[in-house]
Design a protein around this motif. Sequence first.
Motif, mmCIF file in Angstrom:
data_model
loop_
_atom_site.group_PDB
_atom_site.id
_atom_site.type_symbol
_atom_site.label_atom_id
_atom_site.label_comp_id
_atom_site.label_asym_id
_atom_site.label_seq_id
_atom_site.Cartn_x
_atom_site.Cartn_y
_atom_site.Cartn_z
ATOM 1 N N LEU A 188 4.675 -4.015 2.814
ATOM 2 C CA LEU A 188 3.959 -5.085 1.939
ATOM 3 C C LEU A 188 2.812 -4.612 1.176
ATOM 4 N N VAL A 189 2.010 -3.877 1.917
ATOM 5 C CA VAL A 189 0.667 -3.370 1.205
ATOM 6 C C VAL A 189 0.951 -2.285 0.231
ATOM 7 N N LEU A 190 1.964 -1.328 0.521
ATOM 8 C CA LEU A 190 2.327 -0.500 -0.534
ATOM 9 C C LEU A 190 3.172 -0.884 -1.651
ATOM 10 N N PHE A 191 4.059 -2.076 -1.387
ATOM 11 C CA PHE A 191 4.816 -2.513 -2.468
ATOM 12 C C PHE A 191 3.862 -3.460 -3.439
ATOM 13 N N PHE A 192 2.780 -4.191 -2.922
ATOM 14 C CA PHE A 192 1.885 -4.954 -3.716
ATOM 15 C C PHE A 192 1.084 -3.797 -4.443
ATOM 16 N N PHE A 193 0.636 -2.597 -3.793
ATOM 17 C CA PHE A 193 -0.346 -1.759 -4.551
ATOM 18 C C PHE A 193 0.617 -1.205 -5.615
ATOM 19 N N PHE A 194 2.008 -0.910 -5.676
ATOM 20 C CA PHE A 194 2.715 -0.280 -6.798
ATOM 21 C C PHE A 194 3.034 -1.562 -7.861
ATOM 22 N N THR B 265 0.835 -4.201 -8.552
ATOM 23 C CA THR B 265 -0.382 -4.483 -9.243
ATOM 24 C C THR B 265 -1.286 -3.414 -9.800
ATOM 25 N N GLY B 266 -0.918 -2.077 -9.118
ATOM 26 C CA GLY B 266 -1.661 -1.120 -9.646
ATOM 27 C C GLY B 266 -3.045 -1.077 -9.316
ATOM 28 N N LYS B 267 -3.596 -1.786 -8.449
ATOM 29 C CA LYS B 267 -4.966 -1.620 -7.764
ATOM 30 C C LYS B 267 -5.123 -2.251 -6.279
ATOM 31 N N ILE B 268 -6.094 -1.744 -5.887
ATOM 32 C CA ILE B 268 -6.629 -1.949 -4.444
ATOM 33 C C ILE B 268 -7.963 -1.846 -4.557
ATOM 34 N N GLY B 269 -8.760 -3.034 -4.296
ATOM 35 C CA GLY B 269 -10.334 -3.040 -4.555
ATOM 36 C C GLY B 269 -10.572 -2.279 -5.930
ATOM 37 N N LYS B 270 -11.529 -1.517 -6.309
ATOM 38 C CA LYS B 270 -11.954 -0.715 -7.400
ATOM 39 C C LYS B 270 -10.884 0.421 -7.857
ATOM 40 N N LYS C 27 -4.749 1.951 -11.074
ATOM 41 C CA LYS C 27 -3.485 2.862 -11.712
ATOM 42 C C LYS C 27 -2.509 2.154 -12.449
ATOM 43 N N PRO C 28 -1.752 2.751 -13.245
ATOM 44 C CA PRO C 28 -0.604 2.155 -13.822
ATOM 45 C C PRO C 28 0.441 1.676 -12.822
ATOM 46 N N ILE C 29 0.760 0.449 -13.568
ATOM 47 C CA ILE C 29 2.047 -0.270 -12.617
ATOM 48 C C ILE C 29 3.292 0.626 -12.354
ATOM 49 N N GLN C 30 3.660 0.800 -11.272
ATOM 50 C CA GLN C 30 5.130 1.691 -10.956
ATOM 51 C C GLN C 30 6.122 0.676 -10.569
ATOM 52 N N ALA D 222 7.884 0.675 -6.630
ATOM 53 C CA ALA D 222 7.852 -0.581 -5.806
ATOM 54 C C ALA D 222 9.305 -0.804 -5.502
ATOM 55 N N ARG D 223 10.403 -0.422 -6.061
ATOM 56 C CA ARG D 223 11.787 -0.743 -5.925
ATOM 57 C C ARG D 223 12.189 0.000 -4.734
ATOM 58 N N GLY D 224 11.652 1.306 -4.720
ATOM 59 C CA GLY D 224 11.996 2.229 -3.643
ATOM 60 C C GLY D 224 11.519 1.615 -2.481
#
Length: 91
Positions: free
Chosen positions: A47-53, A55-60, A63-66, A70-72
């Motif tokens: 779940l954390v990895l999915f939202f990272f891909f 939104t493209g950000k965690i904290g500060k 990165k670009p949205i991938q 996220a589909r993977g």
Amino acid sequence: MGLIANAIGTYLYIILITPYEFEEALVDGYREGFLGKLIVLGAIFNLVLFFFFLTGKIGKFKKPIQEYEARGVVMATMLAGIAGLMFNFIL
């Protein structure tokens, strides 16, 4: 990435939550029939990895949205769910 995150999530769950050692938990989980539940609980880390891909950000860190990554991760989560069902009901 999703399978690696699932493995890390399973490892962290076993080490931090359960009183077992990692190898002992896997062997006992297979023998007593709760290995599928361990795999599915490890998928929560996806779940954390999915939202990272998405939104493209965690904290500060930004990165670009991938979207394809996220589909993977979603596909890896489905694979973990299928493995959990197989270990609980078939094997």
